[in-house]
Design a protein around this motif. Sequence first.
Motif, mmCIF file in Angstrom:
data_model
loop_
_atom_site.group_PDB
_atom_site.id
_atom_site.type_symbol
_atom_site.label_atom_id
_atom_site.label_comp_id
_atom_site.label_asym_id
_atom_site.label_seq_id
_atom_site.Cartn_x
_atom_site.Cartn_y
_atom_site.Cartn_z
ATOM 1 N N ALA A 42 0.824 -1.212 0.000
ATOM 2 C CA ALA A 42 0.000 0.000 0.000
ATOM 3 C C ALA A 42 0.858 1.263 0.000
ATOM 4 O O ALA A 42 0.474 2.280 -0.576
ATOM 5 N N LEU A 43 2.034 1.169 0.613
ATOM 6 C CA LEU A 43 2.939 2.319 0.688
ATOM 7 C C LEU A 43 3.905 2.398 -0.501
ATOM 8 O O LEU A 43 4.681 3.352 -0.591
ATOM 9 N N ASN A 44 3.848 1.380 -1.369
ATOM 10 C CA ASN A 44 4.822 1.263 -2.463
ATOM 11 C C ASN A 44 6.255 1.322 -1.942
ATOM 12 O O ASN A 44 7.135 1.915 -2.565
ATOM 13 N N ASP A 45 6.482 0.693 -0.800
ATOM 14 C CA ASP A 45 7.819 0.617 -0.205
ATOM 15 C C ASP A 45 8.492 -0.650 -0.728
ATOM 16 O O ASP A 45 8.419 -1.714 -0.127
ATOM 17 N N TYR A 46 9.140 -0.510 -1.878
ATOM 18 C CA TYR A 46 9.707 -1.657 -2.590
ATOM 19 C C TYR A 46 10.772 -2.390 -1.769
ATOM 20 O O TYR A 46 10.791 -3.616 -1.729
ATOM 21 N N SER A 47 11.633 -1.636 -1.136
ATOM 22 C CA SER A 47 12.729 -2.233 -0.379
ATOM 23 C C SER A 47 12.196 -3.049 0.803
ATOM 24 O O SER A 47 12.587 -4.205 0.999
ATOM 25 N N ALA A 48 11.316 -2.454 1.588
ATOM 26 C CA ALA A 48 10.741 -3.158 2.733
ATOM 27 C C ALA A 48 9.919 -4.360 2.270
ATOM 28 O O ALA A 48 9.954 -5.424 2.896
ATOM 29 N N PHE A 49 9.211 -4.195 1.166
ATOM 30 C CA PHE A 49 8.412 -5.288 0.612
ATOM 31 C C PHE A 49 9.320 -6.458 0.237
ATOM 32 O O PHE A 49 9.063 -7.606 0.607
ATOM 33 N N SER A 50 10.390 -6.150 -0.483
ATOM 34 C CA SER A 50 11.326 -7.187 -0.908
ATOM 35 C C SER A 50 11.975 -7.877 0.285
ATOM 36 O O SER A 50 12.087 -9.107 0.326
ATOM 37 N N ASN A 51 12.397 -7.089 1.279
ATOM 38 C CA ASN A 51 13.023 -7.669 2.468
ATOM 39 C C ASN A 51 12.079 -8.593 3.218
ATOM 40 O O ASN A 51 12.476 -9.671 3.668
ATOM 41 N N GLN A 52 10.821 -8.178 3.356
ATOM 42 C CA GLN A 52 9.841 -9.017 4.064
ATOM 43 C C GLN A 52 9.549 -10.287 3.280
ATOM 44 O O GLN A 52 9.435 -11.359 3.859
ATOM 45 N N ALA A 53 9.433 -10.172 1.965
ATOM 46 C CA ALA A 53 9.200 -11.352 1.133
ATOM 47 C C ALA A 53 10.386 -12.310 1.232
ATOM 48 O O ALA A 53 10.205 -13.530 1.289
ATOM 49 N N HIS A 54 11.588 -11.757 1.272
ATOM 50 C CA HIS A 54 12.796 -12.575 1.391
ATOM 51 C C HIS A 54 12.793 -13.347 2.710
ATOM 52 O O HIS A 54 13.134 -14.532 2.746
ATOM 53 N N GLN A 55 12.390 -12.681 3.773
ATOM 54 C CA GLN A 55 12.307 -13.336 5.081
ATOM 55 C C GLN A 55 11.280 -14.473 5.053
ATOM 56 O O GLN A 55 11.535 -15.570 5.559
ATOM 57 N N LEU A 56 10.134 -14.219 4.463
ATOM 58 C CA LEU A 56 9.099 -15.246 4.357
ATOM 59 C C LEU A 56 9.574 -16.414 3.492
ATOM 60 O O LEU A 56 9.296 -17.569 3.796
ATOM 61 N N LYS A 57 10.312 -16.096 2.448
ATOM 62 C CA LYS A 57 10.866 -17.142 1.581
ATOM 63 C C LYS A 57 11.773 -18.068 2.386
ATOM 64 O O LYS A 57 11.674 -19.289 2.288
ATOM 65 N N GLY A 58 12.639 -17.486 3.210
ATOM 66 C CA GLY A 58 13.565 -18.292 4.003
ATOM 67 C C GLY A 58 12.874 -19.146 5.045
ATOM 68 O O GLY A 58 13.183 -20.335 5.184
ATOM 69 N N SER A 59 11.933 -18.555 5.758
ATOM 70 C CA SER A 59 11.251 -19.331 6.808
ATOM 71 C C SER A 59 10.400 -20.444 6.215
ATOM 72 O O SER A 59 10.340 -21.546 6.762
ATOM 73 N N SER A 60 9.767 -20.179 5.090
ATOM 74 C CA SER A 60 8.954 -21.232 4.465
ATOM 75 C C SER A 60 9.848 -22.328 3.876
ATOM 76 O O SER A 60 9.480 -23.506 3.912
ATOM 77 N N ALA A 61 11.022 -21.956 3.377
ATOM 78 C CA ALA A 61 11.966 -22.960 2.873
ATOM 79 C C ALA A 61 12.429 -23.873 4.007
ATOM 80 O O ALA A 61 12.505 -25.094 3.838
ATOM 81 N N ASN A 62 12.728 -23.271 5.162
ATOM 82 C CA ASN A 62 13.160 -24.066 6.317
ATOM 83 C C ASN A 62 12.097 -25.065 6.744
ATOM 84 O O ASN A 62 12.422 -26.155 7.221
ATOM 85 N N MET A 63 10.830 -24.700 6.574
ATOM 86 C CA MET A 63 9.728 -25.577 6.961
ATOM 87 C C MET A 63 9.360 -26.577 5.865
ATOM 88 O O MET A 63 8.539 -27.461 6.090
ATOM 89 N N GLY A 64 9.923 -26.387 4.677
ATOM 90 C CA GLY A 64 9.580 -27.266 3.561
ATOM 91 C C GLY A 64 8.257 -26.909 2.907
ATOM 92 O O GLY A 64 7.650 -27.737 2.240
ATOM 93 N N LEU A 65 7.823 -25.663 3.091
ATOM 94 C CA LEU A 65 6.563 -25.195 2.507
ATOM 95 C C LEU A 65 6.883 -24.526 1.168
ATOM 96 O O LEU A 65 6.891 -23.306 1.032
#
Length: 108
Positions: A42-65
């Motif tokens: 909603a804020l068009n905060d690309y950097s924060a968006f990318s960083n949060q998505a990256h974090q979610l990518k890592g945690s879901s990878a660790n869980m095998g999701l």
Amino acid sequence: MAVNLDRLQEISGGDREFEREILQAFVEDAWVSLNLLKNFLALNDYSAFSNQAHQLKGSSANMGLTVIQNIALELDTKGQQQNLYGTEQDLENIEKILNELEDYLSKI
């Protein structure tokens, strides 16, 4: 189902209660991540968006999701490219998967 049961058993050493606890912790954290992603979108905060998505990518990878991992990878890339077109559908897909995981958790 989004849950890779083999990976979950590998992480937990076969301890069913621990499996439930770590999956529950992941789901709770993933809801926070999803809400942050929506806010950053909603804020068009690309950097924060990318960083949060990256974090979610890592945690879901660790869980095998891998389904969430793949969506989060796509979101991370979109954020890096500063092109968030179509991300609403991706976020809705993550929300659907999290609801399915909560349903799964209520049954184990």
